[in-house]
Design a protein around this motif. Structure first.
Motif, PDB file in Angstrom:
ATOM      1  N   LEU A 145      59.373   4.441 -21.210  1.00 57.62           N
ATOM      2  CA  LEU A 145      59.266   2.991 -21.056  1.00 57.62           C
ATOM      3  C   LEU A 145      59.575   2.579 -19.624  1.00 57.62           C
ATOM      4  CD1 LEU A 145      58.850   0.160 -22.230  1.00 57.62           C
ATOM      5  CD2 LEU A 145      61.258   0.197 -22.966  1.00 57.62           C
ATOM      6  N   GLU A 146      60.550   3.233 -19.009  1.00 56.35           N
ATOM      7  CA  GLU A 146      60.897   2.925 -17.626  1.00 56.35           C
ATOM      8  C   GLU A 146      59.731   3.208 -16.689  1.00 56.35           C
ATOM      9  OE1 GLU A 146      64.528   3.773 -14.432  1.00 56.35           O
ATOM     10  OE2 GLU A 146      64.298   5.018 -16.224  1.00 56.35           O
ATOM     11  N   GLN A 147      59.062   4.332 -16.884  1.00 60.46           N
ATOM     12  CA  GLN A 147      57.897   4.655 -16.051  1.00 60.46           C
ATOM     13  C   GLN A 147      56.759   3.672 -16.309  1.00 60.46           C
ATOM     14  OE1 GLN A 147      57.435   8.673 -17.477  1.00 60.46           O
ATOM     15  NE2 GLN A 147      58.385   9.561 -15.651  1.00 60.46           N
ATOM     16  N   PHE A 148      56.568   3.305 -17.561  1.00 57.60           N
ATOM     17  CA  PHE A 148      55.511   2.362 -17.937  1.00 57.60           C
ATOM     18  C   PHE A 148      55.677   1.049 -17.180  1.00 57.60           C
ATOM     19  CE2 PHE A 148      53.556  -0.684 -20.977  1.00 57.60           C
ATOM     20  CZ  PHE A 148      52.306  -0.099 -21.118  1.00 57.60           C
ATOM     21  N   ILE A 149      56.933   0.635 -17.006  1.00 59.75           N
ATOM     22  CA  ILE A 149      57.211  -0.611 -16.309  1.00 59.75           C
ATOM     23  C   ILE A 149      57.139  -0.427 -14.797  1.00 59.75           C
ATOM     24  CG2 ILE A 149      59.009  -2.334 -15.866  1.00 59.75           C
ATOM     25  CD1 ILE A 149      59.941  -1.845 -18.788  1.00 59.75           C
ATOM     26  N   GLU A 150      57.819   0.595 -14.286  1.00 63.80           N
ATOM     27  CA  GLU A 150      57.890   0.788 -12.833  1.00 63.80           C
ATOM     28  C   GLU A 150      56.524   1.073 -12.215  1.00 63.80           C
ATOM     29  OE1 GLU A 150      60.766   3.806 -12.096  1.00 63.80           O
ATOM     30  OE2 GLU A 150      62.465   2.445 -12.349  1.00 63.80           O
ATOM     31  N   LEU A 151      55.632   1.730 -12.972  1.00 64.99           N
ATOM     32  CA  LEU A 151      54.307   2.069 -12.461  1.00 64.99           C
ATOM     33  C   LEU A 151      53.273   0.971 -12.738  1.00 64.99           C
ATOM     34  CD1 LEU A 151      54.206   5.858 -13.483  1.00 64.99           C
ATOM     35  CD2 LEU A 151      54.628   4.883 -11.213  1.00 64.99           C
ATOM     36  N   ASN A 152      53.735  -0.153 -13.270  1.00 66.88           N
ATOM     37  CA  ASN A 152      52.847  -1.286 -13.565  1.00 66.88           C
ATOM     38  C   ASN A 152      51.706  -0.884 -14.499  1.00 66.88           C
ATOM     39  OD1 ASN A 152      54.329  -3.044 -11.960  1.00 66.88           O
ATOM     40  ND2 ASN A 152      53.108  -2.612 -10.140  1.00 66.88           N
ATOM     41  N   LEU A 153      52.031  -0.121 -15.531  1.00 63.90           N
ATOM     42  CA  LEU A 153      51.014   0.312 -16.484  1.00 63.90           C
ATOM     43  C   LEU A 153      50.755  -0.734 -17.561  1.00 63.90           C
ATOM     44  CD1 LEU A 153      52.062   4.060 -16.920  1.00 63.90           C
ATOM     45  CD2 LEU A 153      50.331   3.092 -15.395  1.00 63.90           C
ATOM     46  N   TYR A 154      51.540  -1.777 -17.583  1.00 66.41           N
ATOM     47  CA  TYR A 154      51.329  -2.860 -18.543  1.00 66.41           C
ATOM     48  C   TYR A 154      50.463  -3.946 -17.922  1.00 66.41           C
ATOM     49  CZ  TYR A 154      55.122  -5.150 -15.944  1.00 66.41           C
ATOM     50  OH  TYR A 154      55.906  -5.700 -14.960  1.00 66.41           O
ATOM     51  N   SER A 155      49.918  -4.817 -18.764  1.00 63.68           N
ATOM     52  CA  SER A 155      48.922  -5.790 -18.307  1.00 63.68           C
ATOM     53  C   SER A 155      49.384  -7.222 -18.549  1.00 63.68           C
ATOM     54  CB  SER A 155      47.589  -5.562 -19.045  1.00 63.68           C
ATOM     55  OG  SER A 155      47.156  -4.232 -18.908  1.00 63.68           O
ATOM     56  N   PRO A 156      49.765  -7.957 -17.522  1.00 54.26           N
ATOM     57  CA  PRO A 156      50.084  -9.377 -17.701  1.00 54.26           C
ATOM     58  C   PRO A 156      48.882 -10.151 -18.231  1.00 54.26           C
ATOM     59  CG  PRO A 156      50.883  -8.581 -15.578  1.00 54.26           C
ATOM     60  CD  PRO A 156      49.992  -7.501 -16.148  1.00 54.26           C
ATOM     61  N   ASN A 157      49.155 -11.210 -18.955  1.00 57.61           N
ATOM     62  CA  ASN A 157      48.092 -12.017 -19.557  1.00 57.61           C
ATOM     63  C   ASN A 157      47.652 -13.189 -18.699  1.00 57.61           C
ATOM     64  OD1 ASN A 157      47.600 -10.700 -22.040  1.00 57.61           O
ATOM     65  ND2 ASN A 157      49.419 -11.636 -22.966  1.00 57.61           N
ATOM     66  N   TYR A 158      48.467 -13.558 -17.728  1.00 54.38           N
ATOM     67  CA  TYR A 158      48.253 -14.817 -17.015  1.00 54.38           C
ATOM     68  C   TYR A 158      46.846 -14.955 -16.450  1.00 54.38           C
ATOM     69  CZ  TYR A 158      49.420 -18.759 -13.943  1.00 54.38           C
ATOM     70  OH  TYR A 158      49.469 -19.985 -13.313  1.00 54.38           O
ATOM     71  N   PHE A 159      46.300 -13.889 -15.883  1.00 52.74           N
ATOM     72  CA  PHE A 159      44.980 -13.986 -15.248  1.00 52.74           C
ATOM     73  C   PHE A 159      43.870 -14.203 -16.261  1.00 52.74           C
ATOM     74  CE2 PHE A 159      44.797  -9.632 -16.593  1.00 52.74           C
ATOM     75  CZ  PHE A 159      43.458  -9.358 -16.752  1.00 52.74           C
ATOM     76  N   LEU A 160      44.129 -13.922 -17.546  1.00 53.26           N
ATOM     77  CA  LEU A 160      43.089 -14.087 -18.565  1.00 53.26           C
ATOM     78  C   LEU A 160      42.811 -15.556 -18.863  1.00 53.26           C
ATOM     79  CD1 LEU A 160      44.111 -11.276 -21.116  1.00 53.26           C
ATOM     80  CD2 LEU A 160      42.157 -11.261 -19.550  1.00 53.26           C
ATOM     81  N   TYR A 161      43.836 -16.398 -18.783  1.00 53.26           N
ATOM     82  CA  TYR A 161      43.640 -17.813 -19.126  1.00 53.26           C
ATOM     83  C   TYR A 161      43.801 -18.737 -17.920  1.00 53.26           C
ATOM     84  CZ  TYR A 161      48.753 -17.355 -19.729  1.00 53.26           C
ATOM     85  OH  TYR A 161      50.088 -17.063 -19.562  1.00 53.26           O
ATOM     86  N   THR A 162      43.635 -18.166 -16.735  1.00 51.71           N
ATOM     87  CA  THR A 162      43.671 -18.979 -15.524  1.00 51.71           C
ATOM     88  C   THR A 162      42.447 -18.689 -14.667  1.00 51.71           C
ATOM     89  OG1 THR A 162      44.951 -17.287 -14.358  1.00 51.71           O
ATOM     90  CG2 THR A 162      46.198 -19.030 -15.444  1.00 51.71           C
ATOM     91  N   ILE A 163      42.086 -19.663 -13.853  1.00 49.30           N
ATOM     92  CA  ILE A 163      41.028 -19.497 -12.855  1.00 49.30           C
ATOM     93  C   ILE A 163      41.580 -20.020 -11.537  1.00 49.30           C
ATOM     94  CG2 ILE A 163      38.711 -20.195 -12.131  1.00 49.30           C
ATOM     95  CD1 ILE A 163      37.922 -20.455 -15.033  1.00 49.30           C
ATOM     96  N   GLN A 164      41.550 -19.170 -10.531  1.00 45.03           N
ATOM     97  CA  GLN A 164      42.139 -19.485  -9.227  1.00 45.03           C
ATOM     98  C   GLN A 164      43.591 -19.926  -9.397  1.00 45.03           C
ATOM     99  OE1 GLN A 164      39.439 -22.325  -7.404  1.00 45.03           O
ATOM    100  NE2 GLN A 164      38.038 -20.711  -6.759  1.00 45.03           N
ATOM    101  N   ASP A 165      44.294 -19.182 -10.250  1.00 45.69           N
ATOM    102  CA  ASP A 165      45.731 -19.354 -10.496  1.00 45.69           C
ATOM    103  C   ASP A 165      46.066 -20.666 -11.215  1.00 45.69           C
ATOM    104  OD1 ASP A 165      48.233 -18.049 -10.294  1.00 45.69           O
ATOM    105  OD2 ASP A 165      48.849 -19.400  -8.694  1.00 45.69           O
ATOM    106  N   GLN A 166      45.067 -21.311 -11.816  1.00 40.22           N
ATOM    107  CA  GLN A 166      45.306 -22.546 -12.553  1.00 40.22           C
ATOM    108  C   GLN A 166      45.015 -22.335 -14.042  1.00 40.22           C
ATOM    109  OE1 GLN A 166      46.643 -25.394 -11.165  1.00 40.22           O
ATOM    110  NE2 GLN A 166      46.834 -24.037  -9.383  1.00 40.22           N
ATOM    111  N   PRO A 167      45.973 -22.643 -14.930  1.00 41.34           N
ATOM    112  CA  PRO A 167      45.726 -22.512 -16.374  1.00 41.34           C
ATOM    113  C   PRO A 167      44.581 -23.421 -16.802  1.00 41.34           C
ATOM    114  CG  PRO A 167      48.076 -22.754 -15.912  1.00 41.34           C
ATOM    115  CD  PRO A 167      47.355 -23.047 -14.624  1.00 41.34           C
ATOM    116  N   VAL A 168      43.708 -22.906 -17.669  1.00 40.53           N
ATOM    117  CA  VAL A 168      42.500 -23.652 -18.020  1.00 40.53           C
ATOM    118  C   VAL A 168      42.404 -23.995 -19.501  1.00 40.53           C
ATOM    119  CG1 VAL A 168      41.175 -22.696 -16.102  1.00 40.53           C
ATOM    120  CG2 VAL A 168      41.189 -21.497 -18.306  1.00 40.53           C
TER     121      VAL A 168
END
Length: 239
Positions: free
Chosen positions: A142-165
């Motif tokens: 789990l530590e490697q999964f986090i430190e290596l950025n192997l997880y995927s944030p959701n923010y970019f999925l519901y934003t356009i040009q960093d603005q929630p849509v």
């Protein structure tokens, strides 16, 4: 993801927020011209049992022949051959959806999605990847999964040009009540049924504070700061 022309909504599917369960439940209200993107074979069995299959997420296209083949035979070959391109996909980002539906639908349809406490979501994603891709993640801690950025944030999925849509945001923590509220606002006759798709990967007994060090908690806090600020999530304390 889902697009309904009758109820005029777009469901943007985020990761590890019960999105597959929501898709299956709401697919029951979609018609033959609506968009239903594919999910896993195991989860498609649930929809298939209700007579529902993925639809309208791809589009066929013809490709013009080379200049030297611009003749009746070349035209016949073109007409008999289709190139199938994927128009929408499972975790389709907002900017891609807008590009494919056009401004009129994008501006007039109701858009909604769900978000989740990022620390819990990372644990869920880690367990899911270990289960579904053991050859790649079976030996990853789990530590490697986090430190290596192997997880995927959701923010970019519901934003356009960093603005929630989205017009509405539900929270995984209040899944049933938030989904019912959103459906009521949109006019979907939701009956409260929600399958436990991928349920095994969503459950974990220990909290993020018990499983993560302060450094791991801080790493997620920094990388997922936009959604933490947007929804007011509080960072857990390491046990």
């Amino acid at each position: 993801m889902l697009i309904s022309h009758e109820y005029q909504f777009i469901f943007i599917k985020t990761r590890k927020t019960a999105g597959t369960s929501i898709e299956i439940a709401l697919s029951r209200y979609l018609g033959p011209m609506d968009v239903i993107t594919p999910i896993t074979p195991q989860d498609e069995l649930i929809r298939a049992g209700m007579g529902i299959t993925p639809r309208n997420y791809m589009y066929p296209a013809h490709t013009l022949p080379e200049p030297s083949e611009m003749n009746p035979e070349g035209m016949e070959t073109m007409l008999n051959k289709l190139t199938i391109d994927r128009r929408f996909y499972n975790h389709c980002a907002a900017q891609d959806i807008r590009a494919n539906v056009g401004e009129k639908i994008w501006q007039t349809y109701t858009k909604f999605c769900f978000e989740r406490n990022p620390w819990d979501r990372v644990i869920s994603e880690y367990r899911f990847m270990q289960k579904t891709k053991p050859e790649d993640y079976g030996q990853v801690t789990l530590e490697q999964f986090i430190e290596l950025n192997l997880y995927s944030p959701n923010y970019f999925l519901y934003t356009i040009q960093d603005q929630p849509v989205c017009d509405y945001y539900g929270r995984f923590e209040f899944l049933q009540s938030d989904l019912a509220s959103i459906c009521q606002k949109i006019g979907i006759p939701y009956d409260g049924w929600l399958p436990n798709a991928k349920g095994a990967s969503q459950s974990h007994r220990k909290s993020a504070g018990e499983l993560m060090t302060p450094q791991m908690l801080d790493h997620i806090a920094e990388r997922c700061l936009p959604e933490i600020d947007l929804f007011g999530y509080e960072q857990p304390i390491a046990a």
